[in-house]
Design a protein around this motif. Structure first.
Motif, PDB file in Angstrom:
ATOM      1  N   ILE A  37       0.865  -1.175   0.000  1.00  0.00           N
ATOM      2  CA  ILE A  37       0.000   0.000   0.000  1.00  0.00           C
ATOM      3  C   ILE A  37       0.895   1.216   0.000  1.00  0.00           C
ATOM      4  O   ILE A  37       1.666   1.457   0.924  1.00  0.00           O
ATOM      5  CB  ILE A  37      -0.944  -0.016   1.216  1.00  0.00           C
ATOM      6  N   ILE A  80      -7.386   2.465  -4.382  1.00  0.00           N
ATOM      7  CA  ILE A  80      -8.286   1.622  -3.608  1.00  0.00           C
ATOM      8  C   ILE A  80      -9.533   2.418  -3.218  1.00  0.00           C
ATOM      9  O   ILE A  80     -10.650   1.976  -3.414  1.00  0.00           O
ATOM     10  CB  ILE A  80      -7.564   1.081  -2.368  1.00  0.00           C
TER      11      ILE A  80
ATOM     12  N   ARG E   3      -5.881  -6.604   6.760  1.00  0.00           N
ATOM     13  CA  ARG E   3      -6.418  -5.385   6.165  1.00  0.00           C
ATOM     14  C   ARG E   3      -5.774  -5.139   4.805  1.00  0.00           C
ATOM     15  O   ARG E   3      -6.405  -4.729   3.842  1.00  0.00           O
ATOM     16  CB  ARG E   3      -6.145  -4.199   7.091  1.00  0.00           C
ATOM     17  N   LEU E   4      -4.452  -5.455   4.749  1.00  0.00           N
ATOM     18  CA  LEU E   4      -3.715  -5.253   3.495  1.00  0.00           C
ATOM     19  C   LEU E   4      -4.374  -6.009   2.355  1.00  0.00           C
ATOM     20  O   LEU E   4      -4.654  -5.471   1.289  1.00  0.00           O
ATOM     21  CB  LEU E   4      -2.275  -5.737   3.687  1.00  0.00           C
ATOM     22  N   ASP E   5      -4.668  -7.293   2.660  1.00  0.00           N
ATOM     23  CA  ASP E   5      -5.273  -8.111   1.618  1.00  0.00           C
ATOM     24  C   ASP E   5      -6.631  -7.569   1.213  1.00  0.00           C
ATOM     25  O   ASP E   5      -6.970  -7.523   0.041  1.00  0.00           O
ATOM     26  CB  ASP E   5      -5.423  -9.556   2.095  1.00  0.00           C
ATOM     27  N   ASP E   7      -7.724  -4.555   1.402  1.00  0.00           N
ATOM     28  CA  ASP E   7      -7.612  -3.320   0.618  1.00  0.00           C
ATOM     29  C   ASP E   7      -7.156  -3.617  -0.800  1.00  0.00           C
ATOM     30  O   ASP E   7      -7.698  -3.091  -1.766  1.00  0.00           O
ATOM     31  CB  ASP E   7      -6.592  -2.385   1.277  1.00  0.00           C
ATOM     32  N   LEU E   8      -6.139  -4.469  -0.863  1.00  0.00           N
ATOM     33  CA  LEU E   8      -5.583  -4.728  -2.188  1.00  0.00           C
ATOM     34  C   LEU E   8      -6.546  -5.528  -3.040  1.00  0.00           C
ATOM     35  O   LEU E   8      -6.569  -5.399  -4.254  1.00  0.00           O
ATOM     36  CB  LEU E   8      -4.242  -5.436  -2.068  1.00  0.00           C
ATOM     37  N   HIS E  10      -9.442  -5.009  -3.267  1.00  0.00           N
ATOM     38  CA  HIS E  10     -10.257  -3.977  -3.863  1.00  0.00           C
ATOM     39  C   HIS E  10      -9.698  -3.561  -5.216  1.00  0.00           C
ATOM     40  O   HIS E  10     -10.418  -3.372  -6.183  1.00  0.00           O
ATOM     41  CB  HIS E  10     -10.257  -2.784  -2.912  1.00  0.00           C
ATOM     42  N   ILE E  11      -8.380  -3.454  -5.281  1.00  0.00           N
ATOM     43  CA  ILE E  11      -7.751  -3.104  -6.557  1.00  0.00           C
ATOM     44  C   ILE E  11      -7.989  -4.212  -7.555  1.00  0.00           C
ATOM     45  O   ILE E  11      -8.294  -3.989  -8.710  1.00  0.00           O
ATOM     46  CB  ILE E  11      -6.224  -2.966  -6.419  1.00  0.00           C
ATOM     47  N   ARG E  12      -7.811  -5.425  -7.059  1.00  0.00           N
ATOM     48  CA  ARG E  12      -7.916  -6.561  -7.965  1.00  0.00           C
ATOM     49  C   ARG E  12      -9.269  -6.540  -8.666  1.00  0.00           C
ATOM     50  O   ARG E  12      -9.372  -6.798  -9.849  1.00  0.00           O
ATOM     51  CB  ARG E  12      -7.731  -7.868  -7.182  1.00  0.00           C
ATOM     52  N   ASN E  15      -9.302  -3.818 -11.212  1.00  0.00           N
ATOM     53  CA  ASN E  15      -8.286  -3.962 -12.248  1.00  0.00           C
ATOM     54  C   ASN E  15      -8.168  -5.423 -12.629  1.00  0.00           C
ATOM     55  O   ASN E  15      -7.194  -6.061 -12.280  1.00  0.00           O
ATOM     56  CB  ASN E  15      -6.933  -3.556 -11.649  1.00  0.00           C
ATOM     57  N   ARG E  17      -7.094  -8.821 -13.608  1.00  0.00           N
ATOM     58  CA  ARG E  17      -5.855  -9.294 -14.227  1.00  0.00           C
ATOM     59  C   ARG E  17      -6.209 -10.173 -15.409  1.00  0.00           C
ATOM     60  O   ARG E  17      -7.253 -10.823 -15.446  1.00  0.00           O
ATOM     61  CB  ARG E  17      -5.038 -10.115 -13.225  1.00  0.00           C
ATOM     62  N   ARG E  18      -5.307 -10.215 -16.369  1.00  0.00           N
ATOM     63  CA  ARG E  18      -5.553 -11.081 -17.518  1.00  0.00           C
ATOM     64  C   ARG E  18      -5.518 -12.539 -17.076  1.00  0.00           C
ATOM     65  O   ARG E  18      -4.884 -12.885 -16.085  1.00  0.00           O
ATOM     66  CB  ARG E  18      -4.529 -10.821 -18.593  1.00  0.00           C
TER      67      ARG E  18
END
Ligand code: ATP
Ligand code: ATP
Ligand code: MG
Ligand code: MG
Lengths: 349, 341, 477, 315, 307
Positions: A37, A80, E3-5, E7-8, E10-12, E15, E17-18
């Motif tokens: 992050i 995010i 929390r990291l997972d 949050d991230l 959320h990006i996944r 976005n 991935r192919r």
């Protein structure tokens, strides 16, 4: 010398409640692939006619903040959550096409290495004209007088001839002036300057900074100045935000933050960056490294390196709970993110 | 420890024979564009200086003024066009073969960019082993022991041995580079901006390390930097360079408190050293350092100098004493306070 | 509609149409260049630009020039123009064989329409020689200091309108032609040296008439309904030159063994796809001096073995060297076939292949056992004496097989002196039989000219010498 | 500047002189006698008359010493007189100019066709490197590189001329007849140009000034057109000129297959016929032309890429 | 989930991935090489092996003729049919391949050795020698390799020696250019300077720094050039200047086949296909090596500026 600063302060005082131009709210940005992050719940406001400095060591997320605001994030980075408001409009919610109309028109950016930021095969005049062509719909011919004017304005001698030259014919300082001219040619309201002087000689650095100050004063330009050099901050910034591991740990008026830093990190940063011998003749170095902070999922990001936490005996709290950004001193708007400050309430020595 | 060593040098600032003396050194590069036309880059254009045993000699100046070129010439890494470099009385120009090799053991360099200074294909161990095996120092077992010991000396440990440079941070690599240089037990260590590629916090660590090692190994050092803070902290004497020439040379305190050359003065001002005072922007000379391809006539600083007079554009000033061991190349040196030691 | 035909010629003009070179064949085949005499269908000589000719004495002939003939540039044909043309070629550095200063002593103008040609010795065949393309007649304007100008300088049924170097000639009908007006109005006369490409042009319909179809492709073309393949027997024979001066080939029995060891039918079929005749002797069938197939040599490997045994040659020990040059594509293939056939009588042949410039010195020096050669018996006159002298007389200029037999020499000389055509040809025939009997060389196949054309082509009738390709009669339906 | 130009000029002259000596010697080192070779090309009769050979040798001056021949040749060459081809008796410069016209048309068309296909292909591939399209383009270019011209040519003729009857199978007459040879000749340039423009574009598109241009508000396509293509084209231009120089000598295979009267065929014939004047002159011509093209490229490159321009007017 | 997972993750979602391309992954995961390299190597090693054991596996004698069975279409007995003399085309393709591939390999190795040495010398010598060598390279580039080979063949006569010399004379230039560039590049690296400052011998610098840092690209280009060599050898044979009859190679077979092009396309397709597939497999190997070398670098990262 001091008088310049005092003048600047006075003006800031006068427009204390000037409208916010750039308003970043609870911004979170990360790299899924690297499980990282980069920006963590960041809040930052830049008001009209104000230079706000964003400082922090390498990798703390300063550039990512700038790129997020421009919406030019590197591949793999994702937003995010959060908002980046310019004039109250959330840029992150705009469709890409609308974003093109914002860049260069409302929000512009300066980069660290001006020479490689200029297309080597296009004359600098053309590049300065581009925002006018794009945003004002001028033809190159119509834009040309503005280009000459812009070049003269940033202090380039013989602007007519210089407009026809290419990046490689310019010195570093001159290239940065050209970049400023290009960034400001469509008169945006906020300029994000990402370490604009790091690559320049110190004597030139002062000239470029002077130019930025003049632009702030003359055009009420809002500037977000990213730097790791506290001396630069002290010289021109109205307010400063200190970033550590993706989040703001301290924020406030420059004088207040630099004179009486509240957060242990700010204190350490200040102390180490002076390169002055301590009592033992050695230099002060912040123990540990920042990279460890990236793995933490809770608690204060700085606690593994924090001596204050140990001396105050609040390590447990620092490890498990995240402090919030709270008012740290009498100075208005001076906030820090530290349990120690909140515990002692009066600040630390 | 450091205190004592510093004190030592202070006590005897000018021993009789210099360890290294550079005598009117000239190095011009010939460059050619794609469409031809040869140009001369006057990178180093008549530099003379002496480095005394045990001292830390600083060279400051802005980008492109010839600091690195000077360092390379001192190390005989590049042929020079004119002038001499004497190391302990021996002219480097006369060295070759075995004598050059033994000179290499005496003088070492730490480069600016640690990533570039290590072969990306070699492990740290291989990189560190090279100088020992090339100079046939010790048995393989002894070499191993020496490497590990030196790693500990620079604050690393043997876990780094099998790593490739790409698996280490810049600060760690700079420590490896320093360790490699010190393995040969040199007497003169040239540091070419060893910290400018590093972060502020790591910068302090590396400088501390260098000062530690200096006293432990009895090193003489040349510290090249454009950061006046580094120089102010670490150096005993300082030479200020501008466009291939030394414009001022004096002990650190004299340079910082009583600069005689207007460029030195401007440089100090622009560096904003006294930061506790929240201040405005300093007054700095206009313009930028001209290209070393066509340097200005006369005094090279004169187009930017606020004190220039007609003479300055015509006659290049000589590096002359302005009082004791304080030298400056200026027709109108600042007549200020006497150095307060 | 406009009759526009595309004709493809197999050989490129190589010498800027210099009159003494083979480039004149191109001009002749293009229906542009004409000669004083020409061959009729039956091989006899017929008038062309000369109306008639008479022998004045042993050493001179008078030629009556055809009246009212105009060159395509408008100038008139007369004795002066003809003399100039003939003198030009005579003066060349390397004049064509049979028309050199050594053989022609003078060319004189008798009157405006009569020309006299004198020879140093009695030459019975002079009128024949004047049918060869090199003695073709062009107008004065053709002879420029920098070379021959072919545009509008001929007398033939077609005029060359344009030359695209190495590509083609643009032919248009000559409306002032002295003979019958040509049926076609214009012709695109192309040069393509690659056989495969020529065939492709015919197959794709780009070309109507293609001269020189590789034997390999003829069969396919034949099976194509829209196309027609016409073969003409050439006076050209492929032979295996045997080094008569070398052991053990000095022995006639060894050479005869080679004659019997070779299966000519297989060669004609396999290598030439049936577009060649198994050789009956030095001259192919249909020539006035060739004999029938009664003396053709059968394929008889047993007899070959016996002959070798009689000669005391152990086939296994005979290391026979066989040269083949690449300039004629079928020869290397032919060499491998002969190699396989010799194997059957126990002889191991060592094939050596190279281009002609590399092979020729070996032929000349006599440092070889056997070698393949494709050789024409006549070039520009209907008489084989030149060939016989060059190839089989002791000091013949092209006696590659090192044949030296006084009897053959004498027979040739005697035959040449005979004035009567029929008698002379009979003597030539006898010589041919003698050559075959003495096995001076092994004759393999008589080659054929294969031309392909669209079914729409009319009145195509190529002569044996291949002189008259584009004629006024040629037509496209 | 002038010193530089003069120096370059001298280098070119010296090269030409050395090359001319080598070139001059080539036909004489061979085993075949030029006179014999010429006579063979001229006559229908297989047997060569020794007297005729001698006469021809005398006419061509082959009896003189090599040095005399060379000096005579050089002297005439300096007057732009390269003599007459032994075999075809045409003035060498005339043949050369004719062949060069054809070859340059062939080469330039093929290279332009290659550019037109390769640059967009390379650019699109560069926009998303290491993805599907990029991989497909890589395999495609490798495929083109692996196709022998002497296979592709006949195959295309087989299909387009013989079977379909759409295009002429040989010759160099009209537009249609140029299609197949140009296509065959362009196969490899397409591949190389694509590779070069792709990797150049990958670099350029990641260059900071592209980001800076976006920062000024240009859209992605505007950026690509204004700043991407121009910079990405530079290496392609270099490659273009490299190919052009190497195709000046003609593409022997393509010209022979399609019967195109260009430089390749000319040289091929000249060598096969041991045609001394033609070989000599064309070597010198080609070297001179290559030098010319190099210079033009240098200038063109400088026009497109100002950082190599002569001016050093740093502030 | 931390929390990291969260949050991230959320990006996944934002976005996508192919999808995983499994076949390329197998190549990179199991064999640890680029898939192009894997495919190329598989094909080429099959071809090379087949050609090596040809005398033992070929179904016929390459020169045994059978006029009766001439120009036969592919069948069980004659996989690729027969040629105009009734020889088995499959057998001849195999035997022809031995010649083509061997010739290409020999000239390639010569070119690589000569070119690399000249390039390194040129870079290290600098000055006039460098200028001279690079002019020579320019000169050679201006002549098509086939033409130079023609000259040499006209001078020395056809033969395998001439062929090898001709192809080497024209073929070393790319190696020299590359090596010169690489050496110059490596020479400017600070670690070379550091090694010099440490007193390392010249040989140490050459063998431990320069060669390891230049070998990879040289290796890659070698494979890329191999295909080119194969095609050029074929071109010369095609023009009748390479392999000498009665031997044959792919180029010569193609030249022969042109006459039968329309009647027996197989005769032309098979040797051509053989050249093509062999050349393709080696260039894939070369490309694979090149891509493999670049994989770690951000060479493959797409531009962040064109979204
Ligand atoms: N393209 C990328 N891929 C993966 N991680 C990245 C990328 N760019 C930046 N990061 C990570 O994001 C974090 C923030 O980076 P950023 O560039 O914003 O730092 P910075 O404060 O600007 O540092 P500097 O002072 O060195 O410029 C860092 O940990 C960095 O490693
Ligand atoms: N190999 C070279 N060829 C040509 N010019 C060179 C070369 N090396 C250095 N120069 C030039 O010489 C001048 C001095 O370079 P040098 O590297 O010594 O400067 P520096 O003081 O070390 O600068 P920096 O602070 O940027 O490291 C510069 O103008 C540089 O461009
Ligand atoms: Mg940054
Ligand atoms: Mg430096």
């Amino acid at each position: 010398m001091t008088s310049i600063v005092l003048n600047a302060k006075k003006e800031v005082g006068a427009v204390q409640l000037a409208e916010p131009i750039l308003d970043i709210r609870n911004l979170n940005v990360g790299f899924a692939r690297n499980r990282l992050i980069a920006i963590d719940a960041l809040d930052l406001t830049v008001r009209r006619g104000e230079i706000v400095a964003l400082v922090g060591e390498s990798g703390s997320g300063k550039s990512m903040t700038a790129l997020t605001a421009m919406r030019l994030l590197p591949v793999g980075a994702g937003i995010i959550s959060g908002e980046v408001r310019v004039h109250g409009r959330d840029l992150l919610a705009l469709p890409p096409s609308a974003m093109n109309a914002v860049r260069g028109r409302e929000i512009a950016m300066l980069y660290q290495q001006p020479k490689i930021m200029l297309d080597p095969t296009a004359t600098i005049g053309r590049q300065i004209a581009e925002p006018l062509q794009i945003h004002r719909g001028l033809s190159l011919k119509d834009a040309w007088p503005h280009v000459i004017e812009a070049l003269r304005d940033v202090g380039i001698p013989e602007p007519e001839r210089r407009a026809m030259s290419y990046a490689h014919q310019l010195s570093g300082g001159m290239a940065q002036r050209v970049m400023i001219a290009a960034a400001l040619s469509a008169s945006p309201d906020i300029l994000i300057a990402d370490e604009p002087t790091t690559a320049l000689d110190v004597t030139v650095q002062a000239q470029i900074l002077k130019l930025l100050v003049r632009k702030r004063d003359e055009a009420s330009l809002a500037v977000l100045l990213i730097t790791h050099d506290l001396m630069v901050v002290s010289a021109i910034a109205d307010r400063v935000a200190v970033m550590y591991a993706g989040r703001i740990v301290e924020e406030g008026e420059t004088r207040a933050v630099l004179r009486s830093p509240r957060h242990p990190y700010t204190q350490a940063l200040l102390r180490s960056s002076l390169l002055a011998a301590e009592e033992d003749g050695r230099l002060y170095a912040i123990p540990g490294s920042a990279s460890a902070a990236r793995g933490l999922s809770c608690g204060c990001r700085y606690h593994p390196r924090c001596q204050a936490a140990r001396s105050l005996g609040i390590e447990e709290r620092c490890r498990s709970q995240e402090p919030s950004l709270s008012t740290a001193s009498a100075s208005p708007g001076h906030q820090s993110r530290c349990w120690g400050v909140q515990v002692t309430a009066g600040g630390m020595q | 420890m450091i205190d004592t060593s510093l004190a030592n040098h202070r006590a005897n600032p000018c021993p009789a024979t210099p360890m290294l003396s550079v005598d009117d050194l000239v190095k011009h590069f010939r460059i050619r564009g794609r469409l031809g036309r040869q140009d001369l880059v006057r990178s180093v254009d008549g530099v003379s200086l002496d480095v005394m045993p045990g001292e830390v000699f600083g060279i400051v100046g802005e980008s492109g003024c010839g600091k690195s070129t000077l360092a390379r010439a001192i190390l005989k890494l590049t042929p020079v066009d004119d002038g001499r470099v004497l190391f302990e009385g021996t002219d480097l120009a006369t060295l070759s073969g075995a004598r050059l090799k033994s000179f290499r053991r005496n003088v070492q360099i730490v480069f600016q960019d640690p990533y570039a200074a290590l072969d990306p294909r070699m492990t740290i161990e291989q990189s560190l082993m090279a100088p020992l095996s090339q100079h046939r120092i010790g048995t393989p077992a002894e070499r191993n022991a020496a490497i590990v010991a030196m790693l500990h000396e620079v604050g690393l440990d043997e876990t780094f041995l099998p790593r490739k440079p790409s698996e280490c941070s810049g600060g760690q690599l700079q420590r490896v580079v320093i360790a490699r240089a010190l393995l040969l037990k040199p007497r003169l260590l040239i540091c070419d901006e060893p910290t400018s590629a590093l972060d502020a916090s790591i910068r302090a660590q590396i400088l501390n390390l260098l000062m530690d090692l200096k006293s432990r190994f009895g090193l003489t050092m040349i510290m090249i930097s454009h950061d006046l803070r580094v120089v102010r902290y670490i150096c005993d004497r300082v030479a200020v360079m501008y466009l291939g020439k030394v414009v001022e040379l004096a002990s650190r305190d004299v340079v910082f408190s009583n600069p005689a050359h207007p460029y030195t003065k401007a440089l100090i001002a622009a560096s904003m050293l006294d930061s506790e005072e929240v201040g405005g922007l300093p007054e700095v000379p206009e313009g930028e350092t001209p290209s070393p391809i066509r340097p200005p006539s006369g005094c090279r600083f004169h187009p930017r100098c606020s004190r220039r007079e007609a003479l300055c554009g015509q006659l290049p000033p000589r590096l002359d004493t302005v009082g004791g061991a304080h030298w400056a190349a200026c027709h109108f040196p600042q007549s200020g306070r006497k150095p307060e030691v | 509609g406009p009759k526009d035909m595309v004709v493809v010629h197999y050989r490129l003009p190589a010498s800027a149409y210099a009159m003494e070179t083979a480039d004149t064949y191109v001009l002749m085949r293009a229906g542009c260049l004409e000669t004083l005499t020409k061959y009729a269908k039956d091989g006899r000589l017929a008038p062309s630009l000369a109306e008639s000719w008479t022998q004045i004495d042993d050493n001179s002939w008078d030629f009556k020039i055809r009246p009212n003939v105009k060159f395509q540039d408008g100038t008139s044909l007369n004795a002066e123009a003809v003399a100039a043309s003939l003198n030009h070629v005579l003066k060349a550095t390397t004049p064509p064989r049979g028309f050199t200063p050594a053989e022609i002593s003078s060319i004189t103008i008798v009157d405006s329409m009569t020309l006299r040609i004198s020879t140093p010795t009695a030459v019975q065949l002079l009128p024949y020689r004047l049918a060869g393309p090199s003695t073709g007649i062009l107008s004065q304007a053709a002879y420029r200091p920098d070379g021959i100008n072919i545009i509008g300088t001929c007398t033939g049924p077609f005029t060359i309108a344009k030359e695209n170097p190495k590509q083609s000639l643009q032919l248009v009908r000559n409306d002032n032609y002295w003979g019958n007006k040509a049926k076609l109005t214009s012709i695109d006369f192309r040069f393509i040296s690659d056989g495969g490409t020529r065939v492709a042009q015919l197959r794709s319909g780009e070309a109507h008439l293609v001269m020189g179809i590789p034997a390999a492709n003829a069969q396919t073309l034949k099976s194509n309904k829209n196309l027609r393949v016409v073969t003409t027997t050439l006076p050209r024979t492929t032979k295996l030159v045997v080094n008569n001066s070398r052991e053990p080939y000095k022995d006639v029995r060894v050479r005869q063994a080679l004659q019997y060891a070779i299966n000519r039918d297989e060669i004609a079929m396999g290598v030439f796809e049936g577009f060649a005749t198994p050789a009956i002797g030095p001259f192919g069938p249909g020539q006035p001096w060739s004999y029938g197939d009664e003396r053709a040599i059968p394929y008889d490997p047993e007899k070959a073995k016996t002959l070798l045994k009689e000669a005391g040659v152990d086939p296994a020990k005979l290391k026979l060297e066989l040269m083949a040059y690449t300039d004629r594509a079928e020869l290397p293939v032919l060499a491998t076939v002969i190699q396989a056939q010799l194997k059957k009588i126990g002889v191991n042949a060592d094939v050596k292949v190279a281009n002609w410039p590399a092979i020729e010195p070996n032929f000349r020096a006599g440092t070889f056992d056997t070698g393949l050669l494709s050789r024409s018996a006549v070039t520009d006159m209907s008489d084989p004496s030149g060939y016989l002298i060059a190839d089989y007389s002791c000091d013949g200029s092209y006696n590659l097989g090192k044949v030296c037999d006084p009897k053959i020499d004498k027979d040739i000389k005697d035959a040449m002196a005979i004035k009567d055509d029929a008698e002379r040809n009979k003597r030539y025939r006898a010589i041919a039989e003698e050559l075959q009997a003495k096995a001076v060389a092994v004759y393999l196949v008589h080659e054929q000219q294969i031309d392909g054309m669209s079914q729409r082509v009319r009145n195509f009738d190529l002569d044996q010498l291949g002189y008259y390709l584009v004629t006024e009669e040629l037509d496209l339906e | 500047m002038n010193v530089f130009v003069a120096k370059k000029f001298v280098i070119v002259l010296i090269t030409l002189l050395i090359v001319s000596i080598l070139a001059f010697l080539v036909p004489y080192v061979g085993s075949d006698d030029p006179a014999r070779a010429i006579l063979r090309a001229r006559t229908v009769d297989d047997a060569l008359d020794p007297a005729a050979i001698e006469a021809l040798r005398a006419e061509l001056g082959l009896n003189r010493s090599l040095i005399a021949q060379y000096l005579g040749w050089l002297w005439r060459a300096l007057h732009l007189d390269f003599g007459y081809s032994f075999a075809t008796r045409t003035a060498v410069d005339v043949m050369f100019v004719q062949a060069l016209k054809v070859t340059s048309l062939l080469a330039i068309s093929a290279l332009i066709l290659a550019m037109v296909i390769a640059v967009p292909l390379g650019t699109i591939a560069a926009m998303r490197p290491a993805r599907m399209f990029d991989n497909a383009v890589t395999v495609f270019t490798q495929t083109l590189i692996a196709i022998p011209e002497y296979w592709a040519g006949p195959l295309l003729v087989l299909f387009f001329s013989i079977h379909m009857g759409w295009l002429p199978s040989a010759g160099w007459r009209d537009f249609n007849s140029t299609i197949l040879p140009v296509v065959v000749l362009s196969l490899r340039p397409i591949a190389y140009f694509t590779q070069v423009s792709r990797s150049a574009m990958v670099e350029v598109l990641r260059a900071p000034y592209i980001g800076a241009a976006r920062g000024r508000g240009l859209t992605a396509s505007q950026t690509l057109v204004r700043h991407g293509l121009r910079n990405g084209m530079l290496p392609v231009i270099t490659m273009f000129s490299l190919w052009l120089t190497s195709l000046l000598g003609g593409s022997v295979v393509v010209e022979v297959i399609f019967g195109i009267p260009g430089m390749g065929w000319l040289l091929y014939d000249a060598v096969l016929n041991n045609d001394a004047p033609l070989i000599q002159a064309s070597i010198v011509f080609i070297v001179a032309l290559a030098a010319l093209i190099n210079t033009i490229t240098d200038i063109g490159y400088a026009l497109l890429n100002p950082s190599v321009r002569l001016t050093h007017d740093k502030a | 989930m931390t929390r990291l997972d969260a949050d991230l993750g959320h990006i996944r979602a934002a976005n996508p991935r192919r999808g995983i391309r499994s076949w390329t992954l197998i190549s990179t995961r199991i064999f640890r090489v680029h898939w192009m390299l894997l495919i190329g190597a598989a094909i080429f090693s099959t071809i090379a092996l087949t050609l090596l054991v040809t005398p033992w596996i070929a179904p016929f004698d390459p020169s045994s003729q059978n006029i009766l069975k001439r120009l036969a279409s592919p069948s069980a007995a004659h996989w690729f049919g027969t040629d105009q003399l009734g020889r088995d085309v499959f057998t001849r393709v195999l035997y022809g391949g031995r010649f083509s591939v061997a010739m290409a390999a020999i000239t390639l190795i010569l070119c690589a050795v000569v070119g690399t040495i000249i390039g390194a010398i040129s870079a290290r010598a600098g000055g006039a020698a460098d200028e001279l060598l690079m002019r020579l390279v320019d000169l050679l580039v201006a002549f098509p390799d086939v033409v130079i080979a023609l000259f040499l063949i006209s001078v020395f006569g056809p033969g395998y020696g001439t062929l090898i010399v001709a192809l080497t004379i024209t073929g070393w230039t790319p190696f020299a250019r590359l090596m010169r560039g690489l050496t110059l590049e490596v020479n400017t690296k600070e670690y070379i300077e550091a090694a010099e400052a440490l007193g390392c011998s010249r040989w140490f610098i050459i063998f431990r720094h320069i060669i390891p840092n230049t070998l990879g690209p040289i290796f890659a280009i070698s494979f890329l050039r191999f295909g080119h060599k194969l095609i050029t050898v074929g071109a010369l044979s095609f023009l009748g200047l390479g392999v000498q009859p009665p031997n044959s190679d792919w180029g010569a077979m193609l030249a022969d086949a042109r006459n039968f092009m329309d009647r027996m396309p197989w005769l032309m397709i098979t040797p051509g296909l053989a050249v093509f597939i062999t050349a393709l497999s080696v260039t894939l190997i070369g490309k694979g090596i090149e891509l493999e070398r670049n994989r770690g670098r951000d060479e493959n990262a797409s531009s962040p500026y064109l979204k």
